[in-house]
Design an enzyme around this catalytic site. Structure first.
Site, short mmCIF file in Angstrom:
data_model
loop_
_atom_site.label_atom_id
_atom_site.label_comp_id
_atom_site.label_asym_id
_atom_site.label_seq_id
_atom_site.Cartn_x
_atom_site.Cartn_y
_atom_site.Cartn_z
N ASP A 275 0.86 -1.18 0.00
CA ASP A 275 0.00 0.00 0.00
C ASP A 275 0.90 1.23 0.00
OD1 ASP A 275 -2.35 1.72 0.33
OD2 ASP A 275 -3.34 -0.10 1.03
N HIS A 326 -12.49 -2.07 -8.25
CA HIS A 326 -13.79 -1.40 -8.39
C HIS A 326 -13.69 0.10 -8.14
CE1 HIS A 326 -15.29 -1.67 -3.90
NE2 HIS A 326 -14.05 -1.23 -3.98
#
Length: 424
Positions: A275, A326
């Site tokens: 991340d 998404h």
């Protein structure tokens, strides 16, 4: 199937009775009966299935009782409940009510610095949703089992704050965003941009403030603990033990909660959680604070990495993207997947764990409603929409002629499906 109203009422009523009977039998078999139903994912499969069927049947029966006027009335109620919960979160009422015992409305209003009559009105509306309860002498308020859980779980507190501070204000600008930018797919032309008066993407906005970054990461962790998004569904969606001691790269893995769940269930797997650097720093600290067994933590490492940059870990068994793609328009989703391709080994797989939108009415309404809700929520934050299987196939075909979706599975009770992509 007989679609007459009487037949539907009879069918759903029978389902309520059958499901409730099974659940009651399970509860009575426990040494200590809980005050709230356990999560669907934490009980025997048959009981979990009964909980899903009970929820769906009760949902359908409730809607059969409402004429058009009552539908509008209920929408008004739902809006005010949301507003009340936001009010209670903003003034920290959940944390000011003691976890044990009770407090008077008068004292609570004084501590929270809000009018007592408004406090009472907001709490009593919340009580109709089983949040808080009046206990003991008149004028005393206490936690209900549900609100107690919400107040005592830090990740749920973060999720509640994120809902109140970000999700709610963004949703109120939905109409304005469509009016201002009809048909736009730009990441910075969203309801969120209007709600918070900024000109970058949602993720730019989050990354500019460490506090926002932590709040978002913690809220995503909290979401993964709810039964519909529980990480245990991912554990059951693939034979992870077949990977041996392979490496799983958890891309955009935030606090590492998914890797931790997998590591606890599959003791040979190793994990690299990737991340942004600010997220990684906070996640490492959180992992240390949890004091998990060394048998788990020694198999998890964190790495600063941007999804849009080339994947630095070569030849991993799995490159996992759980609720990541998404958030991105098709062009960027293709770019993210392309960044993985050069790193793939002969047996590497790409796993996408995301919503696959069903045909309307083809799955239980209680599950479809959450999917459709996420569909619109995504659009309000990122100008994207959830995807159908055909949409996912189109994206993969744009990434490489050699990649195929080989397997799609949705665990019962899960909102997310697992798409397994391999080289052919």
């Amino acid at each position: 199937m007989d679609d007459r109203l009487s037949s539907q009422l009879e069918r759903y009523a029978s389902q309520v009775t059958a499901s409730a009977t099974l659940i009651i039998r399970h509860l009575k078999s426990l040494k200590d009966e809980p005050s709230t139903l356990p999560s669907q994912t934490s009980v025997p499969t048959a009981v979990g299935t009964a909980q899903l069927r009970l929820a769906e049947a009760a949902f359908q029966l409730l809607h059969f009782t409402r004429d058009p006027g009552n539908v509008l009335t209920q929408l008004t109620v739902d809006l005010q409940v949301i507003s009340a919960v936001r009010w209670l979160l903003h003034f920290e009422i959940f944390s000011l009510v003691p976890l044990e015992g009770s407090i008077s409305y008068h004292e609570l209003s004084s501590v929270a610095n809000v009018p007592e009559n408004l406090l009472r009105s907001h709490i009593r509306l919340a009580m109709t949703c089983h949040l808080f309860q009046e206990s003991g002498p008149i004028g005393m308020v206490a936690h209900s089992p549900v609100s107690c859980q919400l107040a005592s779980d830090p990740s749920l507190v973060s999720w509640g704050q994120y809902f109140a501070n970000s999700v709610f204000p963004t949703a109120t600008k939905n109409v304005n965003a469509t009016a201002a930018w009809p048909g736009s797919k730009a990441l910075n032309e969203t309801a969120h941009n209007l709600a918070f008066n900024h000109h970058g993407s949602f993720f730019d906005y989050v990354s500019q403030d460490p506090a926002r970054t932590v709040e978002f990461a913690n809220s995503m962790k909290a979401v993964s603990t709810t039964s519909l998004f529980d990480t245990c569904h991912l554990c059951k969606s693939f034979d992870w033990s077949s990977l041996g001691d392979g490496v799983v790269v958890d891309m955009g893995g935030s606090t590492g909660h998914v890797s931790i769940a997998l590591a606890e269930s599959f003791p040979s797997l190793r994990f690299v959680v990737q991340d942004l650097p600010d997220v990684v720093s906070n996640s490492i600290r959180q992992l240390e604070e949890r004091q998990l067994p060394l048998s788990v933590t020694t198999r998890i490492q964190f790495q600063g990495h941007s999804l849009l940059h080339m994947q630095p870990v070569k030849g991993a068994a799995v490159y996992l993207l759980r609720q990541i793609l998404h958030d991105w328009p098709d062009r960027e989703a293709v770019q993210i997947l392309r960044s993985i391709v050069p790193a793939l080994g002969p047996r590497s797989k790409i796993f996408i764990a995301d919503i696959v939108l069903p045909e309307a009415g083809s799955i239980p309404a209680t599950e479809e409603q959450v999917m459709r809700c996420n569909d619109l929520l995504l659009h309000q934050f990122t100008n994207t929409l959830e995807r159908t299987l055909e949409d996912w196939q189109a994206i993969v075909s744009r990434v490489s002629d050699n990649l195929r979706i080989q397997h799609v599975y949705r665990d019962p009770g899960s909102i997310l499906s697992l798409l397994v992509i391999e080289t052919v």
